[in-house]
Design an enzyme around this catalytic site. Structure first.
Site: not given
Ligand code: NHR
Ligand code: GAR
Length: 216
Positions: A61, A105, A137, A170
């Site tokens: 990653r 989200h 975060t 959204e």
């Protein structure tokens, strides 16, 4: 004008909503970790530079995120906008863009962080669901909340109908939140985000059939 780079993984309907909103934002580039993402074609149609990376080309990653950061930094963005971006970001990435990295989200955080939010909301039987724009975060889906929109959960909802009702919100919420960011109106104190001059940072979708009875 602030400059933004948008990260996507798929359809790109939130990206489209941002691009159509006439925000005081220069969209410098759209980057996808999935080369086939429909949102890339949409951005190209709007003459916005696109970059297709494939996270499967990297075992680590950290190596993928390093490549991602290299591309993002070439555009010197003021904000990095996650719009349906589906890969957890490394600590190094989050640290680099701390305070200027935002996500939408599909739940009312802190309920239902992570994946499959609509399925889990139905399984829990919650009656109100929605979406959240937040700063990113290292604690996934737990950063300071900038704005939320709520929708009712209806008795006959399926994952699809509920997801669509949330998606409509959204598409209102993210442009609103990014405008506040562009206007420099968002501050974070003790992990709580506030918008100057804004009484409410919430949108409420109307409940179908819920109206005053004027027949009496
Ligand atoms: N990265 C950090 N560090 N912090 C956050 O808050 C992040 C983030 C990266 C993405 C979006 C988030 C969401 O809105 C987001 C927030 C993907 C996963 C996930 O588990 C979880 C949360 C979010 C996005 N992804 C799998 C992974 O292994 C892959 C799933 C897939 O490819 O379909 O990375 O929901
Ligand atoms: C949106 O519902 C977004 O909130 C969600 O994926 C969808 C992307 O749609 N994001 C996540 O689940 C992040 N893990 P889009 O590509 O059409 O904007």
């Amino acid at each position: 004008m602030i400059r933004a780079v948008v990260l996507i993984s798929g359809r790109g309907s939130n990206l489209a909503a941002l691009l159509e909103a006439a925000l005081p934002v220069e969209f410098a580039a759209v980057i996808s970790n999935r080369p086939q993402a429909a949102g890339l074609a949409y951005a190209r149609g709007r003459s916005i530079p696109t970059i297709a990376l494939d996270h499967r080309d990297h075992v680590e990653r950290s190596a993928f995120d390093a490549e991602l950061m290299r591309h993002i930094d070439a555009y010197q963005p003021d904000v990095v906008v996650l719009a349906g971006y589906m890969r957890i970001l490394t600590e190094a990435f989050v640290a680099r863009y701390a305070g200027r990295l935002v996500n939408i989200h599909p739940s009312l955080l802190p309920s239902f962080p992570g994946l499959d939010t609509h399925r889990r909301a139905l399984a829990e039987g919650v009656k109100i669901h929605g979406c959240t724009v937040h700063f990113v975060t290292n604690q996934v889906d737990h950063g300071p909340i900038i704005a939320q929109a709520a929708v009712p959960v209806l008795p006959d909802d399926t994952e699809t109908t509920l997801a669509l009702r949330v998606l409509v919100q959204e598409h209102r919420l993210y442009p609103m939140a990014l405008r506040w960011l562009a206007e420099g109106r968002i501050t974070v104190t003790n992990g709580v985000a506030r918008v100057s001059g804004q009484a409410s940072q919430a949108l409420l979708a109307p409940i179908p059939g819920d109206h005053a009875d004027l027949s009496a």
